[in-house]
Design a protein around this motif. Structure first.
Motif, PDB file in Angstrom:
ATOM      1  N   PHE A 178       3.292  -6.805  -7.102  1.00  0.00           N
ATOM      2  CA  PHE A 178       3.112  -6.407  -5.650  1.00  0.00           C
ATOM      3  C   PHE A 178       4.258  -7.115  -4.257  1.00  0.00           C
ATOM      4  O   PHE A 178       5.337  -7.672  -4.798  1.00  0.00           O
ATOM      5  CB  PHE A 178       1.914  -6.878  -4.648  1.00  0.00           C
ATOM      6  N   HIS A 204       2.786  -1.906  -7.976  1.00  0.00           N
ATOM      7  CA  HIS A 204       1.236  -1.295  -8.569  1.00  0.00           C
ATOM      8  C   HIS A 204       1.100  -1.386  -6.960  1.00  0.00           C
ATOM      9  O   HIS A 204       0.055  -0.567  -6.424  1.00  0.00           O
ATOM     10  CB  HIS A 204       0.275  -3.197  -9.556  1.00  0.00           C
ATOM     11  N   LYS A 205       0.769  -3.011  -6.306  1.00  0.00           N
ATOM     12  CA  LYS A 205      -0.041  -2.640  -4.911  1.00  0.00           C
ATOM     13  C   LYS A 205       1.437  -3.020  -4.024  1.00  0.00           C
ATOM     14  O   LYS A 205       2.571  -3.524  -3.928  1.00  0.00           O
ATOM     15  CB  LYS A 205      -1.111  -3.849  -5.013  1.00  0.00           C
ATOM     16  N   GLN A 251       1.009  -4.276   0.464  1.00  0.00           N
ATOM     17  CA  GLN A 251       0.323  -4.952   1.401  1.00  0.00           C
ATOM     18  C   GLN A 251       0.570  -5.389   2.714  1.00  0.00           C
ATOM     19  O   GLN A 251       2.332  -5.554   2.601  1.00  0.00           O
ATOM     20  CB  GLN A 251      -0.418  -6.766   0.587  1.00  0.00           C
ATOM     21  N   GLU A 285      -8.792  -5.454   3.386  1.00  0.00           N
ATOM     22  CA  GLU A 285      -8.901  -6.115   2.537  1.00  0.00           C
ATOM     23  C   GLU A 285      -9.798  -7.786   3.284  1.00  0.00           C
ATOM     24  O   GLU A 285     -10.407  -8.644   2.289  1.00  0.00           O
ATOM     25  CB  GLU A 285      -8.110  -6.591   2.085  1.00  0.00           C
ATOM     26  N   SER A 324      -4.114  -3.815   2.259  1.00  0.00           N
ATOM     27  CA  SER A 324      -3.723  -3.527   0.830  1.00  0.00           C
ATOM     28  C   SER A 324      -4.031  -1.756  -0.159  1.00  0.00           C
ATOM     29  O   SER A 324      -4.305  -1.072   0.893  1.00  0.00           O
ATOM     30  CB  SER A 324      -3.519  -4.242  -0.333  1.00  0.00           C
ATOM     31  N   LEU A 351      -2.989   0.968  -2.882  1.00  0.00           N
ATOM     32  CA  LEU A 351      -2.520   0.893  -4.778  1.00  0.00           C
ATOM     33  C   LEU A 351      -2.244   1.894  -4.882  1.00  0.00           C
ATOM     34  O   LEU A 351      -1.584   3.061  -4.426  1.00  0.00           O
ATOM     35  CB  LEU A 351      -3.869   0.320  -5.525  1.00  0.00           C
ATOM     36  N   LYS A 352      -0.887   1.790  -5.835  1.00  0.00           N
ATOM     37  CA  LYS A 352      -0.065   3.216  -6.092  1.00  0.00           C
ATOM     38  C   LYS A 352      -0.869   4.449  -6.406  1.00  0.00           C
ATOM     39  O   LYS A 352      -0.541   5.435  -6.156  1.00  0.00           O
ATOM     40  CB  LYS A 352       0.483   2.969  -7.318  1.00  0.00           C
TER      41      LYS A 352
END
Length: 184
Positions: free
Chosen positions: A97, A132-133, A135, A157, A177, A179-180
């Motif tokens: 990330f 993947h993430k 933020q 979050e 955040s 995510l993909k």
């Protein structure tokens, strides 16, 4: 696994996100880096001289030698002016990330430009860097930044309470955040 490719040109409808150049110094001073209100939102110092700004640009330029360095000048295509900056300032290779930071001059706020730049950098992170993430965070007092974050589809979050001490008071830091597989 993250693919470290460094800062590459990103083009959107109204913007060009590119590496900083020394010739950006005047626009930076004119539009954002000398503005105490803008800089305080990002805990960055206020720069008042071309020499200070050029030294900062020099640090950015030397960073571009590393493949895990990501910082873009936000260029308004219409005028070719540098109106802000956006970066992945935190990159976690083990957990796949990165965290975004951005700022944009007050003359260019509330026009969707920060949202456009942020979406482009999120896409770059997912498609080119294989994150993947992604933020992002903002100070509780920075409502315009919260709107950009919401428009980009980030999920709240949590809050780090009284994280910053600014102008004689404590200010929360809110984290988000995406995510993909959530990014459209």
């Amino acid at each position: 696994m993250i693919t470290c490719i460094g800062t590459k040109l990103i083009e959107t409808k109204r913007l060009m996100l590119r590496k900083f150049e020394y010739t950006d110094d005047e626009n930076m001073l004119k539009y954002w880096i000398s503005d105490p209100k803008i800089q305080s939102m990002y805990l960055e110092p206020v720069y008042t001289t071309k020499e200070e700004v050029r030294a900062l640009i020099g640090k950015y330029i030397s960073g571009y030698e590393k493949k895990d360095y990501y910082r873009w000048a936000i260029i308004l295509k219409e005028t070719n002016d540098c109106i802000g900056q956006i970066a992945y300032f935190l990159l976690d290779k083990n957990n796949h990330f990165a965290e975004i930071e951005y700022c944009i001059g007050s003359l260019f706020q509330r026009k969707g430009l920060a949202t456009e730049a942020t979406r482009a950098v999120i896409n770059y992170g997912f498609e080119e860097m294989n994150l993947h993430k992604v933020q992002i965070s903002h100070k509780s007092i920075n409502i315009p930044s919260r709107r950009v974050i919401e428009k980009c589809g980030f999920v709240y979050e949590g809050t780090l309470r009284d994280f910053f001490y600014m102008d004689g008071r404590y200010v929360d830091r809110l984290y988000y955040s995406i995510l993909k597989d959530e990014f459209i």
